[in-house]
Design a protein around this motif. Structure first.
Motif, PDB file in Angstrom:
ATOM      1  N   LEU A 144       0.898  -0.901  -0.102  1.00 24.68           N
ATOM      2  CA  LEU A 144      -0.158   0.285  -0.473  1.00 24.68           C
ATOM      3  C   LEU A 144       0.763   1.728  -0.060  1.00 24.68           C
ATOM      4  CD1 LEU A 144      -2.551  -0.640   2.678  1.00 24.68           C
ATOM      5  CD2 LEU A 144      -3.063  -0.440   0.018  1.00 24.68           C
ATOM      6  N   ARG A 145       0.391   2.211  -0.672  1.00 23.00           N
ATOM      7  CA  ARG A 145       0.766   3.703  -0.621  1.00 23.00           C
ATOM      8  C   ARG A 145      -0.044   4.709  -0.181  1.00 23.00           C
ATOM      9  NH1 ARG A 145       3.215   7.703  -5.016  1.00 23.00           N
ATOM     10  NH2 ARG A 145       1.226   8.517  -5.705  1.00 23.00           N
ATOM     11  N   LEU A 146       0.769   5.400   1.755  1.00 28.20           N
ATOM     12  CA  LEU A 146      -0.469   6.561   2.144  1.00 28.20           C
ATOM     13  C   LEU A 146       0.452   7.696   1.500  1.00 28.20           C
ATOM     14  CD1 LEU A 146       0.007   5.273   5.184  1.00 28.20           C
ATOM     15  CD2 LEU A 146      -1.653   3.888   3.712  1.00 28.20           C
ATOM     16  N   SER A 147      -0.409   8.573   1.471  1.00 27.90           N
ATOM     17  CA  SER A 147      -0.266  10.225   1.384  1.00 27.90           C
ATOM     18  C   SER A 147      -0.355  10.701   1.942  1.00 27.90           C
ATOM     19  CB  SER A 147      -0.877  10.330  -0.395  1.00 27.90           C
ATOM     20  OG  SER A 147      -0.381   9.594  -1.356  1.00 27.90           O
ATOM     21  N   CYS A 148       0.271  12.180   2.587  1.00 30.83           N
ATOM     22  CA  CYS A 148       0.351  12.613   3.231  1.00 30.83           C
ATOM     23  C   CYS A 148       0.178  14.576   2.744  1.00 30.83           C
ATOM     24  CB  CYS A 148       1.080  13.001   4.504  1.00 30.83           C
ATOM     25  SG  CYS A 148       1.404  14.353   5.388  1.00 30.83           S
ATOM     26  N   ALA A 149      -0.839  15.157   2.116  1.00 29.54           N
ATOM     27  CA  ALA A 149      -0.403  16.006   1.659  1.00 29.54           C
ATOM     28  C   ALA A 149      -1.403  17.309   2.710  1.00 29.54           C
ATOM     29  CB  ALA A 149      -1.930  16.263   1.089  1.00 29.54           C
ATOM     30  N   ALA A 150      -0.963  18.902   2.560  1.00 31.92           N
ATOM     31  CA  ALA A 150      -1.280  20.069   3.613  1.00 31.92           C
ATOM     32  C   ALA A 150      -2.180  20.228   2.342  1.00 31.92           C
ATOM     33  CB  ALA A 150      -0.732  20.218   4.059  1.00 31.92           C
ATOM     34  N   SER A 151      -3.583  20.958   2.860  1.00 30.74           N
ATOM     35  CA  SER A 151      -4.383  22.097   2.391  1.00 30.74           C
ATOM     36  C   SER A 151      -4.380  22.922   2.021  1.00 30.74           C
ATOM     37  CB  SER A 151      -5.631  22.109   3.758  1.00 30.74           C
ATOM     38  OG  SER A 151      -6.388  20.584   3.538  1.00 30.74           O
ATOM     39  N   GLY A 152      -3.981  23.927   0.926  1.00 31.64           N
ATOM     40  CA  GLY A 152      -3.636  24.796   0.535  1.00 31.64           C
ATOM     41  C   GLY A 152      -2.116  25.203   0.842  1.00 31.64           C
ATOM     42  N   PHE A 153      -1.590  24.390   0.966  1.00 32.05           N
ATOM     43  CA  PHE A 153       0.121  23.906   1.198  1.00 32.05           C
ATOM     44  C   PHE A 153       0.760  23.630   0.692  1.00 32.05           C
ATOM     45  CE2 PHE A 153      -0.483  27.984   4.266  1.00 32.05           C
ATOM     46  CZ  PHE A 153      -1.173  27.522   4.810  1.00 32.05           C
ATOM     47  N   THR A 154       2.020  23.510  -0.073  1.00 30.65           N
ATOM     48  CA  THR A 154       2.895  21.956   0.266  1.00 30.65           C
ATOM     49  C   THR A 154       3.847  21.908   1.086  1.00 30.65           C
ATOM     50  OG1 THR A 154       5.060  23.960  -0.645  1.00 30.65           O
ATOM     51  CG2 THR A 154       3.358  23.532  -2.143  1.00 30.65           C
ATOM     52  N   LEU A 155       4.502  21.096   1.223  1.00 30.88           N
ATOM     53  CA  LEU A 155       4.948  20.009   1.903  1.00 30.88           C
ATOM     54  C   LEU A 155       6.320  20.803   2.357  1.00 30.88           C
ATOM     55  CD1 LEU A 155       3.176  17.184   2.546  1.00 30.88           C
ATOM     56  CD2 LEU A 155       3.061  18.611   4.188  1.00 30.88           C
ATOM     57  N   ASP A 156       6.471  21.912   1.316  1.00 30.97           N
ATOM     58  CA  ASP A 156       8.302  21.853   1.364  1.00 30.97           C
ATOM     59  C   ASP A 156       9.050  22.192   2.513  1.00 30.97           C
ATOM     60  OD1 ASP A 156       9.803  24.079  -1.545  1.00 30.97           O
ATOM     61  OD2 ASP A 156      10.249  22.056   0.092  1.00 30.97           O
ATOM     62  N   TYR A 157       9.867  22.254   2.902  1.00 31.69           N
ATOM     63  CA  TYR A 157      10.257  22.844   3.800  1.00 31.69           C
ATOM     64  C   TYR A 157       9.782  22.529   5.869  1.00 31.69           C
ATOM     65  CZ  TYR A 157      12.832  26.073   1.186  1.00 31.69           C
ATOM     66  OH  TYR A 157      13.499  26.506   0.842  1.00 31.69           O
ATOM     67  N   TYR A 158       8.542  21.317   5.303  1.00 38.21           N
ATOM     68  CA  TYR A 158       8.163  20.556   6.361  1.00 38.21           C
ATOM     69  C   TYR A 158       9.157  19.217   7.066  1.00 38.21           C
ATOM     70  CZ  TYR A 158       4.433  23.546   7.729  1.00 38.21           C
ATOM     71  OH  TYR A 158       4.137  25.803   7.640  1.00 38.21           O
ATOM     72  N   SER A 159       9.660  19.335   7.814  1.00 34.21           N
ATOM     73  CA  SER A 159      10.141  17.279   7.910  1.00 34.21           C
ATOM     74  C   SER A 159       8.208  16.785   8.111  1.00 34.21           C
ATOM     75  CB  SER A 159      10.678  17.658   9.328  1.00 34.21           C
ATOM     76  OG  SER A 159      12.055  18.162   9.409  1.00 34.21           O
TER      77      SER A 159
END
Length: 126
Positions: free
Chosen positions: A18-33
């Motif tokens: 399986l592949r899980l995804s994590c995404a942010a609403s209205g933001f990129t995850l750039d610069y987030y650990s």
């Protein structure tokens, strides 16, 4: 407001992937650990894998080392947890968590993280 959410959970047979995804609403995850954690019924939440904001450091729990891979989408809009050779003991609610932006890599434990998703169920059963 910075919100993150998981997707991709489901029912899979032992040995499957399986592949899980994590995404942010209205933001990129750039610069987030980003970290992935899981909690099975009757057990405490445990760390699965963490990835530093710059992608240079990745940590894995011993129980998933060699089977799971954490990675960041090229466009930085998501972080993935690719899970292979799944076992019944991998059954749990999986949570995505984040901190940042640009914060030095912290220990891969739940207390390091400021933002949490609602979780996605992964069930490994035949």
């Amino acid at each position: 407001q910075f919100n993150i959410a998981e997707s991709g959970g489901g029912l899979v047979q032992p040995g499957g992937s399986l592949r899980l995804s994590c995404a942010a609403s209205g933001f990129t995850l750039d610069y987030y650990s980003i970290g992935w954690f899981r909690q099975a019924p009757g057990k405490e939440r445990e760390e699965v894998s963490c990835l530093s904001y710059n992608g240079r450091s990745a940590k894995y729990a011993d129980s998933v080392q060699g089977r799971f891979t954490i990675s960041r989408a090229d466009d930085k809009t998501a972080v993935y947890l690719q899970m292979t050779s799944l076992k019944p003991e991998d059954t749990a609610v999986y949570y995505c968590a984040a901190y940042g932006p640009g914060v030095i890599f912290r220990p891969c434990v739940s207390t390091s993280f400021d933002y949490w998703g609602q979780g996605t169920q992964v069930t490994v059963a035949s």
